[in-house]
Design an enzyme around this catalytic site. Structure first.
Site, PDB file in Angstrom:
ATOM      1  N   VAL A  15      62.965  65.186 118.879  1.00  0.00           N
ATOM      2  CA  VAL A  15      62.230  64.915 120.362  1.00  0.00           C
ATOM      3  C   VAL A  15      62.596  65.010 121.232  1.00  0.00           C
ATOM      4  CG1 VAL A  15      60.285  63.661 121.481  1.00  0.00           C
ATOM      5  CG2 VAL A  15      60.088  63.968 118.763  1.00  0.00           C
ATOM      6  N   LYS A 107      53.665  56.456 117.940  1.00  0.00           N
ATOM      7  CA  LYS A 107      52.721  55.890 117.293  1.00  0.00           C
ATOM      8  C   LYS A 107      52.545  55.215 116.368  1.00  0.00           C
ATOM      9  CE  LYS A 107      53.963  59.589 114.625  1.00  0.00           C
ATOM     10  NZ  LYS A 107      53.833  61.095 114.750  1.00  0.00           N
ATOM     11  N   GLU A 131      51.414  59.828 126.062  1.00  0.00           N
ATOM     12  CA  GLU A 131      50.647  60.997 125.738  1.00  0.00           C
ATOM     13  C   GLU A 131      51.109  61.215 124.299  1.00  0.00           C
ATOM     14  OE1 GLU A 131      48.348  62.208 128.168  1.00  0.00           O
ATOM     15  OE2 GLU A 131      48.213  62.902 125.493  1.00  0.00           O
ATOM     16  N   ILE A 138      49.313  68.176 122.940  1.00  0.00           N
ATOM     17  CA  ILE A 138      48.381  68.775 123.792  1.00  0.00           C
ATOM     18  C   ILE A 138      47.768  66.816 125.058  1.00  0.00           C
ATOM     19  CG2 ILE A 138      45.759  68.784 122.778  1.00  0.00           C
ATOM     20  CD1 ILE A 138      46.219  69.141 120.112  1.00  0.00           C
ATOM     21  N   GLU A 192      58.147  66.732 106.167  1.00  0.00           N
ATOM     22  CA  GLU A 192      59.375  65.795 105.770  1.00  0.00           C
ATOM     23  C   GLU A 192      59.823  65.590 104.569  1.00  0.00           C
ATOM     24  OE1 GLU A 192      60.009  62.688 108.403  1.00  0.00           O
ATOM     25  OE2 GLU A 192      58.306  63.705 109.721  1.00  0.00           O
ATOM     26  N   LYS A 207      47.113  57.831 114.136  1.00  0.00           N
ATOM     27  CA  LYS A 207      46.626  58.342 115.943  1.00  0.00           C
ATOM     28  C   LYS A 207      45.136  57.633 115.833  1.00  0.00           C
ATOM     29  CE  LYS A 207      50.410  61.975 114.921  1.00  0.00           C
ATOM     30  NZ  LYS A 207      50.922  63.489 114.360  1.00  0.00           N
ATOM     31  N   GLY A 309      56.616  68.865 116.439  1.00  0.00           N
ATOM     32  CA  GLY A 309      57.533  69.613 117.255  1.00  0.00           C
ATOM     33  C   GLY A 309      58.655  69.091 118.440  1.00  0.00           C
TER      34      GLY A 309
HETATM   35  P1  NDP Z   1      64.150  61.849 114.540  1.00  0.00           P
HETATM   36  O1  NDP Z   1      64.677  61.099 113.214  1.00  0.00           O
HETATM   37  O2  NDP Z   1      64.728  63.266 114.533  1.00  0.00           O
HETATM   38  O3  NDP Z   1      65.304  61.213 115.910  1.00  0.00           O
HETATM   39  C1  NDP Z   1      65.738  59.808 115.878  1.00  0.00           C
HETATM   40  C2  NDP Z   1      66.683  59.556 116.804  1.00  0.00           C
HETATM   41  O4  NDP Z   1      66.688  58.094 116.896  1.00  0.00           O
HETATM   42  C3  NDP Z   1      67.662  60.019 117.019  1.00  0.00           C
HETATM   43  O5  NDP Z   1      68.774  60.430 117.995  1.00  0.00           O
HETATM   44  C4  NDP Z   1      68.923  58.340 116.506  1.00  0.00           C
HETATM   45  O6  NDP Z   1      69.457  58.499 116.710  1.00  0.00           O
HETATM   46  C5  NDP Z   1      67.749  57.463 117.092  1.00  0.00           C
HETATM   47  N1  NDP Z   1      67.810  55.888 116.082  1.00  0.00           N
HETATM   48  C6  NDP Z   1      67.444  55.942 114.678  1.00  0.00           C
HETATM   49  N2  NDP Z   1      67.281  54.504 114.759  1.00  0.00           N
HETATM   50  C7  NDP Z   1      68.442  54.092 115.753  1.00  0.00           C
HETATM   51  C8  NDP Z   1      68.599  52.911 116.460  1.00  0.00           C
HETATM   52  N3  NDP Z   1      68.885  51.361 115.872  1.00  0.00           N
HETATM   53  N4  NDP Z   1      69.455  52.426 117.397  1.00  0.00           N
HETATM   54  C9  NDP Z   1      69.582  53.218 118.277  1.00  0.00           C
HETATM   55  N5  NDP Z   1      68.901  54.916 117.916  1.00  0.00           N
HETATM   56  C10 NDP Z   1      68.241  55.172 117.055  1.00  0.00           C
HETATM   57  O7  NDP Z   1      62.969  61.692 114.937  1.00  0.00           O
HETATM   58  P2  NDP Z   1      61.803  62.831 116.098  1.00  0.00           P
HETATM   59  O8  NDP Z   1      62.626  62.942 117.293  1.00  0.00           O
HETATM   60  O9  NDP Z   1      61.470  62.938 115.410  1.00  0.00           O
HETATM   61  O10 NDP Z   1      60.398  61.442 116.528  1.00  0.00           O
HETATM   62  C11 NDP Z   1      61.246  60.408 117.519  1.00  0.00           C
HETATM   63  C12 NDP Z   1      59.521  59.615 118.498  1.00  0.00           C
HETATM   64  O11 NDP Z   1      58.567  60.621 117.684  1.00  0.00           O
HETATM   65  C13 NDP Z   1      58.399  59.152 116.885  1.00  0.00           C
HETATM   66  O12 NDP Z   1      58.120  57.901 117.016  1.00  0.00           O
HETATM   67  C14 NDP Z   1      57.601  59.723 115.490  1.00  0.00           C
HETATM   68  O13 NDP Z   1      56.955  58.881 115.413  1.00  0.00           O
HETATM   69  C15 NDP Z   1      57.602  60.841 117.318  1.00  0.00           C
HETATM   70  N6  NDP Z   1      57.031  62.073 117.373  1.00  0.00           N
HETATM   71  C16 NDP Z   1      57.318  62.693 116.822  1.00  0.00           C
HETATM   72  C17 NDP Z   1      56.532  64.119 117.047  1.00  0.00           C
HETATM   73  C18 NDP Z   1      57.891  65.201 115.948  1.00  0.00           C
HETATM   74  O14 NDP Z   1      57.265  66.197 115.834  1.00  0.00           O
HETATM   75  N7  NDP Z   1      59.214  65.313 115.362  1.00  0.00           N
HETATM   76  C19 NDP Z   1      55.547  64.391 117.064  1.00  0.00           C
HETATM   77  C20 NDP Z   1      55.152  63.871 118.044  1.00  0.00           C
HETATM   78  C21 NDP Z   1      55.583  62.044 117.710  1.00  0.00           C
HETATM   79  P3  NDP Z   1      70.902  59.579 115.613  1.00  0.00           P
HETATM   80  O15 NDP Z   1      70.583  60.923 115.788  1.00  0.00           O
HETATM   81  O16 NDP Z   1      72.071  58.823 115.938  1.00  0.00           O
HETATM   82  O17 NDP Z   1      70.604  59.894 114.058  1.00  0.00           O
HETATM   83  N1  HSE Z   2      54.662  64.729 110.452  1.00  0.00           N
HETATM   84  C1  HSE Z   2      53.619  64.658 112.368  1.00  0.00           C
HETATM   85  C2  HSE Z   2      52.604  66.065 111.582  1.00  0.00           C
HETATM   86  C3  HSE Z   2      54.169  64.966 113.161  1.00  0.00           C
HETATM   87  O1  HSE Z   2      52.972  66.226 110.851  1.00  0.00           O
HETATM   88  O2  HSE Z   2      52.127  66.206 112.807  1.00  0.00           O
HETATM   89  C4  HSE Z   2      53.834  64.885 114.250  1.00  0.00           C
HETATM   90  O3  HSE Z   2      53.009  63.703 114.892  1.00  0.00           O
END
Ligand code: NDP
Ligand code: HSE
Length: 441
Positions: A15, A107, A131, A138, A192, A207, A309
């Site tokens: 994200v 979440k 959001e 959405i 995942e 959620k 995504g």
């Molecule tokens: P990722 O695992 O792809 O990214 C996590 C990021 O956090 C990475 O950049 C990581 O660093 C960094 N990170 C992890 N631990 C630490 C720490 N202790 N200190 C500093 N930085 C840290 O997660 P997503 O982007 O998929 O998800 C992020 C959030 O968004 C979550 O809360 C998830 O539930 C929510 N979300 C995700 C969706 C999705 O489709 N992916 C959809 C809706 C919500 P590094 O890059 O160095 O590894």
């Molecule tokens: N793992 C979640 C899903 C990501 O499949 O909907 C979005 O929150």
């Protein structure tokens, strides 16, 4: 132009990297909409040296010190896209108490301890927007917390997990079993490496808690949500649903209940359920999400789109960033959490549901009477019964038959007790499938 609004970005993964991209690509439009340019003050990550491809950002902005970044005087807004409970909770509480607005997609944290964040926001007079935490792109939480604030929401029914919706849609389309469909979801990058949070319903339960809190002005946590995942759903269940003109979806259901004395409560649950093919949620396929809201004056509303995504989620994050940046420039903040109703959350046993039960029984006189007696003792009313020869073979004395029973609405505890008692009957060879039915099938 006014001086820039400065962001601390915590996390730059799926994200976060799309947030960076969109901030870069849309910078002129965002500045025009806000009335000031947005600037990234720093990006906290776990590994500064990680290869981030051609991300359009100065590498010098990366840091492994999120707290140091949050505390900087030149940071106005904290955007958290790391995830997890700690240390994210401590970071965001620190930011909010210091009066810095927070935008988060987390979440898990909101559902586990949203109260800590809301209290800190109230203390610091800061905005807390989230959001992206439910149903990705959405627009859903803003409509619930703003547009529908003049109305009374009675029920929210949603498909809020893309991974499980992909799996169930694939099982329905191809007749595949759960394991095979999960393998496909993993190959396509939906599931995942560890799909537990999705397939066991934890993600949807988080959620559901957030949606119920907003819809019913009541603090609901993940622990209040009854949760069942989809790992026990079989190809036979899916075929059975089809035979009834239904499909199986992992639903989150948050409902307002009123008892005979007029006392209100809420029930919040996540479980697989059969819904008729005519239901608006039945056609939501692939990894899409959709949420169906029933309100007193507005009637039925449906929200549909991509629930996960990088880019779709970043879109929701950026929408929040624009809103809180505008608020900062105007010297205001949004209304704080609305939890005044403080309704009791009912246990699952009291939720009113319907069951679809398939039984493999001995095909001999008195069997139907014995089975019907169990339902009568538990005060569960039968809506329909269908009998056919088990395995499609000839029915008759000494052979087995399949009984498919659909009930009327009853307390879930009575339905569960009915199934337990059926399992103990000598004439019941096995209870082959138990599914809840939603949406008037
Ligand atoms: P990722 O695992 O792809 O990214 C996590 C990021 O956090 C990475 O950049 C990581 O660093 C960094 N990170 C992890 N631990 C630490 C720490 N202790 N200190 C500093 N930085 C840290 O997660 P997503 O982007 O998929 O998800 C992020 C959030 O968004 C979550 O809360 C998830 O539930 C929510 N979300 C995700 C969706 C999705 O489709 N992916 C959809 C809706 C919500 P590094 O890059 O160095 O590894
Ligand atoms: N793992 C979640 C899903 C990501 O499949 O909907 C979005 O929150």
């Amino acid at each position: 132009m006014t001086s820039p609004v400065r962001l601390a970005l915590l996390g730059c993964g799926t994200v976060g990297s799309d947030v960076v991209r969109l901030l870069h690509e849309q910078s002129a439009d965002l500045a025009a909409r806000i009335g000031a340019p947005l600037e990234i003050a720093g990006i906290a990550v776990r590994r500064v040296g990680r290869d981030r491809g051609d991300l359009p950002v100065d590498p010098a902005l990366f840091t492994t010190d999120p707290l140091g970044l949050i505390k900087r005087d030149d940071v106005d807004i904290v955007v958290e896209v790391v995830g997890g409970i700690e240390p994210a909770r401590s970071w965001l509480v620190e930011a909010l108490r210091a009066g810095k607005s927070v935008v988060t997609a987390n979440k898990a944290l909101l559902a586990e301890d949203g109260a800590a964040l809301h209290d800190a926001a109230a203390e610091g007079g800061a905005d807390l927007y989230y959001e992206a935490s439910v149903a990705g792109a959405i627009p859903l939480l803003r409509p619930l917390r703003e547009s529908l604030h003049g109305d009374r929401i009675n029920r929210v029914t949603g498909i809020v997990n893309g991974t499980t919706n992909f799996i169930l849609s694939a099982m329905d389309a191809t007749g595949a079993g759960f394991a095979e469909a999960l393998e496909e979801a993993t190959e396509l990058g939906y599931a995942e490496a560890d799909p537990t949070a999705d397939v066991e319903g934890f993600d949807a339960a988080a959620k559901a808690a957030i949606l119920a809190s907003l819809a019913f002005h009541t603090r609901v946590t993940a622990a209040d949500v009854h949760r069942e995942g989809i790992t026990a759903v079989t190809a036979a269940d899916v075929a059975s649903a089809r035979a009834m003109g239904c499909t199986i979806k992992l639903l989150c259901i948050a409902a307002r209940n009123t008892d005979p004395a007029g006392r209100e409560s809420v029930s919040v649950r996540v479980h697989p359920a059969m819904i008729p093919l005519t239901h608006p949620l039945a056609g939501v396929g692939d990894a899409f999400n959709a949420v169906f809201v029933e309100a007193e004056a507005a009637g039925q509303l449906m929200f549909y789109g991509r629930g996960a995504g990088g880019a779709p989620t970043a879109s929701a994050v950026l929408g929040d960033v624009v809103a809180v940046a505008r608020n900062r420039l105007a010297g205001v903040h949004a209304a704080s959490e609305s939890a005044y109703a403080d309704l009791a959350v009912r246990p699952m046993g009291e939720a009113l549901t319907r069951y679809h039960i398939s039984l493999d029984v001995a095909d001999r006189p008195g069997v139907l009477e014995a089975v019907a007696g169990v339902f009568a003792r538990q005060e569960v009313s039968i809506a329909t019964v269908r009998q056919s020869p088990a395995g499609g073979g000839p029915a008759g004395r000494g052979s087995d038959a399949e009984l498919v029973i659909v009930t009327h609405v009853a307390p879930d505890a009575a339905l569960a007790a009915t199934v337990r008692e059926l399992r103990g009957l000598e004439i019941v060879r096995s209870v082959t499938s138990v599914l809840r039915v939603e949406g008037g099938a």
